[in-house]
Design a protein around this motif. Structure first.
Motif, short mmCIF file in Angstrom:
data_model
loop_
_atom_site.label_atom_id
_atom_site.label_comp_id
_atom_site.label_asym_id
_atom_site.label_seq_id
_atom_site.Cartn_x
_atom_site.Cartn_y
_atom_site.Cartn_z
N GLN A 77 0.84 -1.19 0.00
CA GLN A 77 0.00 0.00 0.00
C GLN A 77 0.87 1.24 0.00
OE1 GLN A 77 -3.59 -0.15 0.10
NE2 GLN A 77 -2.95 -2.20 -0.56
N PHE A 78 0.85 1.94 -1.11
CA PHE A 78 1.58 3.21 -1.17
C PHE A 78 0.58 4.34 -1.02
CE2 PHE A 78 4.58 0.67 -3.90
CZ PHE A 78 5.64 0.72 -3.01
N ASN A 79 0.94 5.30 -0.20
CA ASN A 79 0.05 6.42 0.04
C ASN A 79 0.90 7.69 0.04
OD1 ASN A 79 -1.45 8.44 1.33
ND2 ASN A 79 -2.48 6.98 2.68
N LEU A 80 0.54 8.60 -0.85
CA LEU A 80 1.36 9.81 -0.98
C LEU A 80 1.33 10.67 0.27
CD1 LEU A 80 0.78 11.19 -4.57
CD2 LEU A 80 2.89 10.30 -3.60
N ARG B 79 14.91 10.53 18.25
CA ARG B 79 15.06 9.72 17.04
C ARG B 79 13.78 8.94 16.81
NH1 ARG B 79 19.51 5.66 16.86
NH2 ARG B 79 18.88 5.31 19.02
N ILE B 80 13.60 8.52 15.56
CA ILE B 80 12.39 7.78 15.20
C ILE B 80 12.80 6.53 14.41
CG2 ILE B 80 10.28 7.84 13.78
CD1 ILE B 80 10.17 10.88 14.33
N SER B 81 12.14 5.41 14.73
CA SER B 81 12.29 4.21 13.92
C SER B 81 10.99 3.96 13.19
CB SER B 81 12.61 2.99 14.80
OG SER B 81 13.88 3.12 15.37
N VAL B 82 11.09 3.72 11.90
CA VAL B 82 9.91 3.40 11.12
C VAL B 82 9.87 1.88 10.94
CG1 VAL B 82 8.66 3.78 8.96
CG2 VAL B 82 10.17 5.57 9.86
N ILE B 83 8.81 1.27 11.47
CA ILE B 83 8.68 -0.18 11.35
C ILE B 83 7.64 -0.52 10.30
CG2 ILE B 83 7.99 -2.31 12.56
CD1 ILE B 83 9.29 -1.38 15.02
N GLN C 59 10.07 -5.05 10.25
CA GLN C 59 11.48 -4.67 10.26
C GLN C 59 11.59 -3.16 10.37
OE1 GLN C 59 13.23 -6.95 6.74
NE2 GLN C 59 11.06 -7.32 6.49
N VAL C 60 12.73 -2.69 10.79
CA VAL C 60 12.95 -1.25 10.81
C VAL C 60 13.36 -0.84 9.40
CG1 VAL C 60 14.35 0.61 11.75
CG2 VAL C 60 13.60 -1.26 13.23
N VAL C 61 12.49 -0.12 8.71
CA VAL C 61 12.79 0.25 7.33
C VAL C 61 13.52 1.59 7.26
CG1 VAL C 61 10.89 -1.11 6.36
CG2 VAL C 61 10.51 1.30 6.90
N ALA C 62 13.41 2.40 8.30
CA ALA C 62 14.13 3.67 8.32
C ALA C 62 14.32 4.10 9.77
CB ALA C 62 13.35 4.74 7.57
N ARG C 63 15.39 4.85 10.01
CA ARG C 63 15.65 5.33 11.37
C ARG C 63 16.47 6.60 11.27
NH1 ARG C 63 17.99 0.88 14.50
NH2 ARG C 63 15.84 0.50 15.04
N GLY D 293 8.76 6.89 0.72
CA GLY D 293 10.20 7.15 0.68
C GLY D 293 10.98 6.15 1.51
N PHE D 294 10.45 5.84 2.70
CA PHE D 294 11.13 4.88 3.58
C PHE D 294 11.11 3.48 2.95
CE2 PHE D 294 9.18 7.81 6.93
CZ PHE D 294 10.26 8.65 6.90
N MET D 295 9.95 3.16 2.35
CA MET D 295 9.81 1.84 1.75
C MET D 295 10.78 1.68 0.58
SD MET D 295 5.69 2.02 2.08
CE MET D 295 4.98 0.54 1.45
N LEU D 296 10.87 2.69 -0.25
CA LEU D 296 11.76 2.59 -1.42
C LEU D 296 13.22 2.50 -0.97
CD1 LEU D 296 10.13 5.07 -3.99
CD2 LEU D 296 9.67 2.65 -3.61
N ASP D 297 13.58 3.29 0.02
CA ASP D 297 14.96 3.21 0.54
C ASP D 297 15.24 1.83 1.13
OD1 ASP D 297 15.59 5.74 -0.23
OD2 ASP D 297 15.40 6.65 1.76
N PHE D 298 14.21 1.26 1.74
CA PHE D 298 14.37 -0.07 2.32
C PHE D 298 14.60 -1.12 1.24
CE2 PHE D 298 12.23 -3.94 4.15
CZ PHE D 298 13.24 -4.25 5.06
N PHE D 299 13.85 -1.00 0.14
CA PHE D 299 14.09 -1.92 -0.99
C PHE D 299 15.54 -1.82 -1.45
CE2 PHE D 299 9.37 -1.16 -2.35
CZ PHE D 299 8.95 -2.02 -1.36
#
Lengths: 219, 247
Positions: A125-128, B214-218, B222-226, A134-140
């Motif tokens: 689910q992508f939601n603008l 700080r913030i962790s995005v889960i 998994q933590v996808v961003a921090r 942005g976090f999801m794409l960086d995670f990929f």
């Protein structure tokens, strides 16, 4: 040399109807090798077999014939609960289909890895608005850079969905008519007449614009 | 030193992977936000930190001590307190009694709640202090069910604070609060910040981005961003979204 990350070796899935005389109702075939860490975009119309393809890749749905190899290991020969240590399928919970487990787990092999090598994201689910994209794409990208194979299935219904695919995917799989076609890049994907007809006139126009270097606004 | 640390926490419920691998290290006095879409595994992760869910793999360390898989009350006794997404107050009891019943020494002393609640002034003093910290100093006698929603949420935090925790885990502290309630909570957190290590799951981005160190995005377990709020806001897609507004 290390084994390719994901191989679909002459994989066929035949769904049949009828108990005595089995008539095939749907057949999906795939023969492909994704050797290196990458982000692979998957598109194709509904009912084309994407879900079946993903289920075979991640070991929940056994192919009628052929093998699925994850880093050289036949995922369908691994203990059921350890298959997601090779290839993990992130799906919406309502999409989860369960299949018969014919062979007891005790007779199957353990997974050689503890962390998944193939990560399959099924229409995330992508939601603008929320900014998570942005976090999801960086995670990929992070997963890819750590040596994993990311498979990202999307159903583009807005121009920015195409932006995402063009931005993130190194290569593509187009699934249609019971077959899977590997496509080298976004331009080649959009050039495929079957893909153009799947996208429809509006999305095709947007995709062409991306190929010609236009940048979309988010609104 | 890290006050609380999680390393490669993996949790599955049957065939489902709920947490693939979560790492987190929160320094003493840090306010660490946890955000992520619904179903990302945030609450399960809290349940691991507080002992309600035993991870299949991975470790939880409190000030360097391995507390993985200890029971919730042992973890609480070691200093991890939490508030819940759904409130867990004793409605028929007064605000003060609710706080008092959360005191570990009170619980250790007696199960006769009525007698104990009526008696020991030492516990009452400690409880009043916690109530005052959340702005409920003059509402100690009011039954929990008669408090406003915002006061009830504050009371929940007071219950956690009374345990003099080393780490306070807040599960969606702003949920259901109106804007003045959120402001009051933000002021409370701002007062606690630095003195207490806080980990908070939160959907209110403005709240989190203005307060968190700080913030962790889960997501997907998994933590996808921090990063710091500022670091997270550098992402181009974030700038395009509502999150970008809090820059």
């Amino acid at each position: 040399m290390a084994a390719p990350l994901l191989v679909l070796d002459d994989v066929r899935k035949v769904y049949t109807r009828g108990r005595v005389i089995r008539r095939p109702t749907f057949t999906l075939q795939a023969n492909l090798s994704l050797d290196e860490p990458d982000i692979v975009g998957v598109v194709g119309p509904n009912g084309a077999g994407k879900t079946t393809l993903f289920e075979m890749m991640t070991g929940s749905n056994a192919p009628t014939s052929g093998r699925v190899l994850v880093a050289g290991t036949d995922i369908h020969g691994v203990k059921y609960r350890e298959r997601d240590r090779l290839a993990i399928h992130y799906h919406q919970s309502y999409q989860v289909r369960r299949f018969r487990k014919r062979i007891p787990s005790a007779f199957l092999a353990p997974s050689p890895t503890r962390t998944p090598l193939v990560h399959l994201f099924d229409e995330p689910q992508f939601n603008l608005q929320d900014g998570y994209i942005g976090f999801m794409l960086d995670f990929f990208r992070k997963l890819r850079d750590e040596g994993r194979l990311v498979v990202l299935c999307m159903h583009p219904t807005a121009a920015w969905h195409l932006d995402i695919l063009a931005e993130i995917a190194g290569r593509f799989l187009f699934v249609a008519g019971g077959g899977v076609t590997a496509v080298a890049n976004f331009g080649a994907l959009v050039a495929d007449p079957r893909c153009r007809s799947y996208l429809g006139p509006e999305m095709t126009k947007a995709a062409d614009a991306i190929c010609h270097g236009a940048v979309h606004s988010s609104t | 030193m890290n006050m609380i640390e999680a390393a490669a926490v993996h949790v599955r419920f049957g065939d489902r992977v709920v947490l693939e691998s979560v790492d987190l290290a929160v320094a003493e006095g840090e306010f660490h936000g946890v955000m992520g879409p619904n179903g990302a595994g945030k609450t399960t992760f809290f349940n691991v930190l507080t002992g309600r869910v035993k991870p299949n793999r991975g470790r939880v360390l409190l000030a360097g001590e391995d507390v993985t898989g200890l029971s919730p009350h042992r973890i609480a006794a070691k200093g991890i307190a939490r508030s819940f997404q759904i409130m867990t107050l004793f409605d028929e009891f007064s605000a003060l009694d609710n706080v008092m019943m959360g005191l570990p020494e009170f619980r250790a002393r007696s199960h006769d709640v009525a007698r104990a609640a009526a008696g020991d002034s030492r516990f009452a003093a400690k409880s009043s202090e916690a109530l005052a910290a959340v702005g409920l100093a003059d509402k100690g006698d009011i039954r929990a069910k008669d408090l406003s929603y915002g006061d009830r949420r504050a009371l929940e935090i007071a219950v956690a604070l009374a345990q003099a925790p080393r780490v306070l885990c807040l599960d969606e502290p702003t949920s259901g609060l109106g804007s003045d309630g959120v402001q009051r909570l933000a002021a409370l957190i701002a007062r606690l910040k630095g003195r207490l290590t806080i980990v908070a799951i939160e959907h209110d981005m403005e709240f989190l981005f203005s307060l968190a160190d700080r913030i962790s995005v889960i997501h997907w377990g998994q933590v996808v961003a921090r990063g710091t709020p500022h670091e997270l806001q550098q992402n181009e897609w974030v700038r395009r979204s509502n999150l970008g507004k809090f820059a």
